[in-house]
Enzyme design. Structure first.
Site, mmCIF file in Angstrom:
data_model
loop_
_atom_site.group_PDB
_atom_site.id
_atom_site.type_symbol
_atom_site.label_atom_id
_atom_site.label_comp_id
_atom_site.label_asym_id
_atom_site.label_seq_id
_atom_site.Cartn_x
_atom_site.Cartn_y
_atom_site.Cartn_z
ATOM 1 N N SER A 196 46.214 39.047 46.464
ATOM 2 C CA SER A 196 45.093 39.958 46.275
ATOM 3 C C SER A 196 44.162 39.441 45.181
ATOM 4 O O SER A 196 44.605 39.099 44.084
ATOM 5 C CB SER A 196 45.614 41.344 45.896
ATOM 6 O OG SER A 196 44.549 42.236 45.674
ATOM 7 N N GLY A 197 42.868 39.368 45.488
ATOM 8 C CA GLY A 197 41.879 38.876 44.532
ATOM 9 C C GLY A 197 41.579 37.411 44.662
ATOM 10 O O GLY A 197 40.765 36.872 43.899
ATOM 11 N N THR A 215 38.889 38.043 51.855
ATOM 12 C CA THR A 215 37.865 38.785 52.604
ATOM 13 C C THR A 215 36.543 38.042 52.602
ATOM 14 O O THR A 215 35.860 37.943 53.636
ATOM 15 C CB THR A 215 37.690 40.188 52.002
ATOM 16 O OG1 THR A 215 38.955 40.865 52.032
ATOM 17 C CG2 THR A 215 36.666 40.993 52.786
ATOM 18 N N ASN A 252 41.935 43.096 41.959
ATOM 19 C CA ASN A 252 40.760 42.836 42.792
ATOM 20 C C ASN A 252 39.977 44.136 42.932
ATOM 21 O O ASN A 252 40.550 45.195 43.188
ATOM 22 C CB ASN A 252 41.211 42.325 44.176
ATOM 23 C CG ASN A 252 40.039 41.907 45.036
ATOM 24 O OD1 ASN A 252 38.888 41.918 44.590
ATOM 25 N ND2 ASN A 252 40.312 41.536 46.271
ATOM 26 N N SER A 257 39.963 44.976 47.167
ATOM 27 C CA SER A 257 41.194 44.471 47.769
ATOM 28 C C SER A 257 41.406 45.096 49.144
ATOM 29 O O SER A 257 41.313 46.314 49.320
ATOM 30 C CB SER A 257 42.383 44.797 46.863
ATOM 31 O OG SER A 257 43.598 44.409 47.471
ATOM 32 N N SER A 258 41.695 44.251 50.136
ATOM 33 C CA SER A 258 41.992 44.748 51.484
ATOM 34 C C SER A 258 43.393 45.327 51.486
ATOM 35 O O SER A 258 44.367 44.614 51.221
ATOM 36 C CB SER A 258 41.891 43.608 52.509
ATOM 37 O OG SER A 258 40.592 43.098 52.565
ATOM 38 N N GLY A 290 48.273 38.683 50.992
ATOM 39 C CA GLY A 290 49.099 37.552 50.591
ATOM 40 C C GLY A 290 50.431 38.011 50.026
ATOM 41 O O GLY A 290 50.756 39.201 49.965
ATOM 42 N N GLU A 329 53.128 39.212 47.588
ATOM 43 C CA GLU A 329 52.972 40.118 46.452
ATOM 44 C C GLU A 329 54.270 40.195 45.666
ATOM 45 O O GLU A 329 55.342 40.468 46.235
ATOM 46 C CB GLU A 329 52.547 41.525 46.914
ATOM 47 C CG GLU A 329 51.135 41.559 47.489
ATOM 48 C CD GLU A 329 50.663 42.963 47.787
ATOM 49 O OE1 GLU A 329 51.497 43.887 47.760
ATOM 50 O OE2 GLU A 329 49.455 43.126 48.041
#
Length: 1166
Positions: A107-108, A112, A157, A160-161, A387, A389
């Site tokens: 994340s980050g 995206t 992020n 973040s998605s 991704g 985590e």
């Protein structure tokens, strides 16, 4: 600007990690840092792109960059995400290979943004055209909608998605996009009810409260204050650099572009508002008589507003929060819910409501962007998924996400090795087996059907009895204790019994990216993901159009006692489908890395990057690529790049490229073990060999540059000397020519002067002779002329003398008569003056005498009789007053009356001669002559107009009265509402334009109609599929409307007037109108009718009058709007009118935009 021809030119660090020498983790990180410091955020590992998040805007995504990478070889330019996108697109377009682009990272890291860049590049390089641009715009605009509902701000992020997205973009044979299909995976719906510290809920909640208008918020029963909603975290509600209000407008515009109807957008916002209201519902305990506790709602205001938004009866939802019904076979048992269970039911409803809304949004977007044609399509998939985590507190969500990443790593290694092996076989080079870590054992630990963690979790959730997270952990400790990648304090493996870093309620899995500690608390509940059946049935009873679609299991007629599948089972099936889909496509990889945890630019944290490099398996990837040959290149570009190193290949090689490369390598004495020849490429085993070639090429280029400079300077000097020599010869030639021309001009000029003087002397001599001869010849004539003139003048003088003598006598006589008259006049004047003087003197004397006497009398009067004088003056004044009263006053009135009478007579006679025409629409009237006639003038104008209108009406026939009645009705309906109305005023309403009763062609049609035909005309029936019109005969009778085929006269549809609900038209200058039928009527089976006619005003007016006069029928409603809904079969389609320029000389055009929108373009009028 320098144009690179290879990624090896002017390289910062190493552009392809396969060429890194020496290869170690430290050198790998140092190369990334070196390139990151120079704003080179992209690096290759073969065909894999490593993307570093710069946390700032870089000027490397301009349209010029797109053109630079378009149709270029992958290794021809410096590393860039555009190179990978172009390679994938060209492979799909030219080689007919389906592609997939896998974007991974934590994340980050910029996943995206990477997916957006890939889609924007493909959109920029594919074909153009109205339909293609529309598809591209819809595909691109689907991102803001999904980001608003599926992204959130996290500690890592700001965007973040919180879901996985896989989009299949479909192309035709030319490479133009046709549409797409989006799949979503595991939305983090627990975020709806609870967010970790420093994080936010999904963007859409904050965007709605910040960007919606006050009127919209009032309709949704919301307030802008975030603190009023329990589901919104307040510590990070505002994010720096994130404009929620502007993003809300962007999302609404994107939904409109994608194809959402206005009522659908409103329905979605109502559900979002309902989730916020749901979070504010709180419960309190209440004891019952039997000793059990039940829950009651504290404040029912939020419940009431939520029920109003969703159209649910408040009592139904209130009971669902207080009771739970359990069905077993034929029995139903109702139990009360305590406060904890009520809160669980509330949160479960909120999570399910939002999750199902998100799934509906994805389905709705797919309906709009799906390809319309059914032919075979080429497909490019773009996978943007969370991704790996590793948090301080990892739960069920992290376990599922990391399982997905294990599967992606497995397919990544398999596809990379397969791609390498296929290339070696294709090039005829022996394949060497490569040792690498196979994470299949970890995948089996999680997904095994019998002893896998997911299988045991499902088994634990489904078994009867008391089920807790502790029983699930005990089962794991019993079955997985011997697995080398599973660790737990409670397992029988003695080496973990004293491991204090492993709590008792946790277990640890050694993933390919490292060890991850999972807390077992919440695994069972999150995997169950239960929503009480009472809640589903309560939601199904809602009157909201969308709720019933989201909760189909709540239908009492379709009660299913089967337990729904668990969240883990669903995700496992989705991942399996995704893996099978990816294995059918050619993979392209983008590995995203974030350089620091501060979201700041120019900061590179070695430990963080090293951690990501490890769990992304990048070193493994480099080793796989370098296990055989580190570098490969086609023979043609290899020969073109290094041909200057060999005299036999420089400057041009005449034979095949492979033979040229063989001659080149033999001349450079490169060891045979360092390279191999493939069928179309040369393979170099060691990067040192490549760098040695590059160093020789660099030195050779310097020598060639010096040689080129020397040759150019010599050529320049020789060219300058030859130019000077040529210039001197040209100047000399021109000077000699100029001198000769000047000398010739002087001689020519002198000769001309001598000749002119000689010719002049000869001409003058001849002229003198001719003049003398002429004078001699003309002398006699001149003397005769003078003599005749003298004789004539003498005769003239004699005649003049005679005339003068006669005139003198007349003049003298006239003077004498004048003198005599003047003398008499003076004598008469003298006598008159003498007489007048006597009179004047006498008058003067009499006046003086009178004035003297008057002064004397006045003096005497003043002295003697002042009173009498005053009385006399008084009597005189009185007499004068009486005189004025009886004579002057009456005379003034008579004069006034006479004057007024003459003015009025003149005014009326003037009106008679200047009266306006008899037309009632003529507004002219003579100007008033005098101001005092204002009232009379206005009243006469009104009387004249009424009389004129009466005379005009007396000429009307019954037919003409009916026509004017229709015109008046049309004015009341359309005036100032419809732009087409002014042009129809001057057109008479004929009604039967086809002469249906006289035309033998329509005899059969006329006989089939059993009522009088009020209107017969040809209209166009609009086809919903393509927006084109079909000619139909439109008949209006006193009983209904009939549509028939224009050629055959066959009746296609017949609608009785009572079945008509309303008629819809636009406000613009078009002839489109929709006949809307009442729901449930026999005529409404196929839906409403959308028609077009040039005589729309007459048709609607007659239809309105006929419907009003028909028995037992209400007045027909006329809806005038630029956007209205039409029912076609079972679908509602929006007809939208816009203004645009006329195309190809055509007028109004109708075109289908998507399955739910027909757009009518009306040309703008000057």
């Amino acid at each position: 600007m320098e144009v690179k021809t290879s990624l090896l030119d002017n390289m910062i660090g190493v552009g392809d990690m396969v060429l890194l020498e020496p290869l170690s983790e430290d050198s790998f990180i140092e190369n990334l840092r070196n390139r990151f410091d120079h704003n080179e955020i992209y690096t290759y590992i073969g065909s894999v792109v490593i993307s570093m998040n710069p946390y700032r805007a870089l000027p490397i995504y301009t349209p010029e960059k797109v053109e630079e990478y378009r149709n270029r070889n992958f290794y021809e330019l410096s590393p860039h995400i555009y190179a990978l996108a172009d390679e994938a697109y060209r492979s799909l377009r030219d080689q007919d290979k389906d592609q997939c682009i896998l974007i991974t990272g934590e994340s980050g890291a910029g996943k995206t943004e990477a997916s957006k860049l890939v889609m924007s590049y493909v959109a920029a390089v594919c074909g153009k055209g109205q339909e293609v641009n529309k598809v591209k715009e819809q595909l691109l605009q689907s991102n803001p909608v999904l980001e608003a509902f599926g992204n959130a701000k996290t500690v890592r992020n700001d965007n973040s998605s919180r879901f996985g997205k896989y989009m299949d973009i479909e192309f035709d044979f030319k490479g133009d996009p046709l549409g797409g299909v989006i799949s979503n995976y595991l939305l983090e719906k627990s975020r709806v009810v609870k967010q970790p510290r420093g994080e936010r809920n999904f963007h859409v909640f904050y965007q709605l409260l910040s960007g919606a208008s006050d009127d919209t918020l009032k309709k949704l029963k919301l307030d802008r204050d975030f603190s009023k909603y329990n589901y919104l975290s307040l510590d990070s509600a505002a994010v720096i650099g994130l404009d929620d209000a502007a993003n809300f407008r962007t999302v609404k515009n994107a939904m409109q572009i994608v194809g959402f109807m206005e009522d659908e957008v409103q329905s979605v916002l109502q559900l979002v508002a309902a989730v916020l209201k749901l979070g504010n519902i709180e419960f309190k305990p209440e004891s019952r008589s039997n000793g059990t506790d039940e829950s009651r709602i504290k404040d029912k205001n939020d419940l009431k507003e939520m029920c109003e938004l969703l159209g649910i009866e408040q009592s139904v939802l209130e009971r669902a929060f207080s009771y739970r019904t359990v069905e077993a076979k034929q029995e139903k048992v109702s139990t009360t819910l305590n406060v904890a269970q009520a809160y669980y039911a509330r949160d479960a409803l909120a999570k399910n409501l939002y999750s199902r809304l998100f799934s509906w949004l994805v389905t709705r977007i797919n309906e709009s962007i799906k390809a319309q044609t059914k032919a075979r399509h080429k497909v490019m998939g773009v996978l943007d998924i969370y991704g790996f985590e590793i948090f301080e507190d990892n739960s069920f969500e992290q376990f599922i996400i990391n399982y997905c990443n294990e599967k992606l790593q497995q397919i990544f290694i398999e596809l990379t090795l397969r791609e390498e092996q296929e290339e070696y076989v294709r090039e005829g080079i022996e394949w060497t087996n490569i040792e690498y870590f196979n994470n299949a054992i970890i995948c089996d630990l999680i997904e095994n059907h019998q002893n896998g963690i997911l299988a045991m979790l499902d088994e634990e959730c489904l078994r009867p009895g008391t089920v807790t997270d502790e029983t699930f952990l005990d089962k794991l400790n019993t079955i997985c204790a011997g697995h080398k990648h599973f660790e737990s304090r409670q397992s029988k493996n003695s080496k973990f019994l004293t491991d204090h870093s492993l709590p008792h309620n946790c277990f640890r899995i050694q993933h390919y990216a490292g060890k991850v500690l999972y807390r077992a608390e919440g695994f069972v509940d999150k995997n169950n993901d239960l929503l009480y059946r009472d809640m589903s049935q309560a939601m199904y009873k809602a009157k909201h159009s969308l709720i019933k679609q989201l909760f189909p299991e709540g239908n009492p007629a379709k009660v299913n006692l089967k337990r729904p599948p668990t969240a883990g089972f669903q995700f496992k099936a989705s991942v399996g489908t995704l893996m099978r889909n990816l294995q059918t496509k050619n993979p392209n990889y983008i590995r995203c890395i974030k350089p620091n945890d501060k979201k700041a630019s120019h900061i590179f944290t070695d430990t963080l990057v090293c951690h990501q490099v490890r769990y992304l398996g990048l070193m493994e990837n480099v080793r796989v690529r370098r296990a055989g040959y580190a570098f490969r290149q086609a023979y043609e570009p290899c020969l073109e790049r290094y041909k200057m190193l060999c005299k036999r290949t420089w400057p041009h090689w005449k034979g095949p490229a492979r033979e040229g490369v063989e001659v080149l390598m033999a001349d450079l004495q490169v060891p045979a073990d360092d390279f191999s020849y493939g069928r179309s490429k040369i393979f170099i085993r060691n990067p040192r060999t490549l760098f040695s070639l590059e160093e020789r090429r660099r030195q050779c280029l310097q020598d060639l540059a010096t040689l080129i400079q020397k040759i150019y300077r010599g050529h320049k000097c020789r060219s300058h000397f030859l130019l000077l020599k040529k210039s001197q010869i040209v100047v000399s030639a021109w000077y000699r020519r100029y001198a000769q021309e000047k000398k010739y001009q002087k001689i020519k000029s002198a000769t001309t002067v001598v000749q002119s003087y000689t010719r002049g002397w000869q001409a003058r001599k001849l002229l003198r002779e001719l003049k003398y001869q002429k004078r001699c010849e003309e002398a006699v004539t001149t003397i005769a002329a003078f003599w005749h003139g003298t004789q004539a003048r003498m005769e003239l003088r004699r005649l003049k003398q005679e005339a003068q003598n006669k005139h003198a006598v007349t003049v003298i006589w006239a003077f004498w008569q004048g003198t005599k008259a003047r003398r008499e006049l003076r004598q008469l004047k003298e006598e008159a003056r003498n007489k007048h003087a006597v009179s004047v003197i006498w008058a003067g004397w009499q006046g003086t005498k009178a004035r003297r006497e008057l002064r004397r009398l006045k003096e005497e009067a003043r002295r003697k009789n002042a009173v009498a004088l005053i009385w006399a003056y008084w009597q005189g004044l009185k007499v004068r007053r009486d005189y004025r009263k009886f004579f002057r006053a009456n005379a003034g009135k008579k004069i006034y009356d006479f004057t007024i009478q003459r003015i009025m007579q003149k005014y009326f006679l003037g009106l008679k001669s200047t009266s306006p025409p008899m037309s009632p629409v003529d507004k002219s009237w003579p100007a008033r002559p005098y101001r005092f006639l204002d009232g009379v003038h206005a009243e006469l104008r009104k009387i004249f107009h009424h009389w004129r209108c009466k005379k005009y009406r007396s000429q009307f026939t019954e037919e003409k009265k009916a026509v004017y009645k229709e015109k008046l009705e049309a004015s009341e309906i359309f005036k100032d509402k419809k732009a087409l109305y002014p042009s129809s005023v001057s057109q008479p309403f004929k009604g039967d334009y086809l002469e249906i009763t006289k035309n033998p062609k329509y005899q059969k049609l006329n006989s089939s109609v059993d009522a009088k035909v009020l209107l017969a005309d040809v209209v166009n029936k609009i086809n919903r599929a393509n927006g084109k019109g079909t000619a139909r005969i439109f008949l209006l009778t006193k009983k209904g409307v009939v549509l028939a085929d224009q050629k055959t006269g066959q009746v296609k549809a017949s609608v009785p007037l009572p079945d008509l609900a309303s008629v819809s038209v636009s406000t613009q200058n078009d002839g489109f109108f929709a006949l809307k039928l009442k729901e449930g009527s026999a005529s409404a089976i196929k839906g409403d009718f959308l028609l077009s006619s040039e005589r729309l005003i007459e048709i609607i007016t007659k239809l309105h009058l006929t419907g009003a006069t028909a028995a037992d029928s209400e007045r027909l409603n006329i809806d005038i709007s630029d956007e209205f809904l039409v029912q076609f079969n079972h679908d509602k389609v929006c007809v939208k009118f816009i203004q645009g320029a006329a195309r190809n000389g055509n007028g109004v055009s109708c075109k289908r935009k998507n399955n739910r929108l027909l757009e009518v373009s009306v040309p703008t009028t000057a």
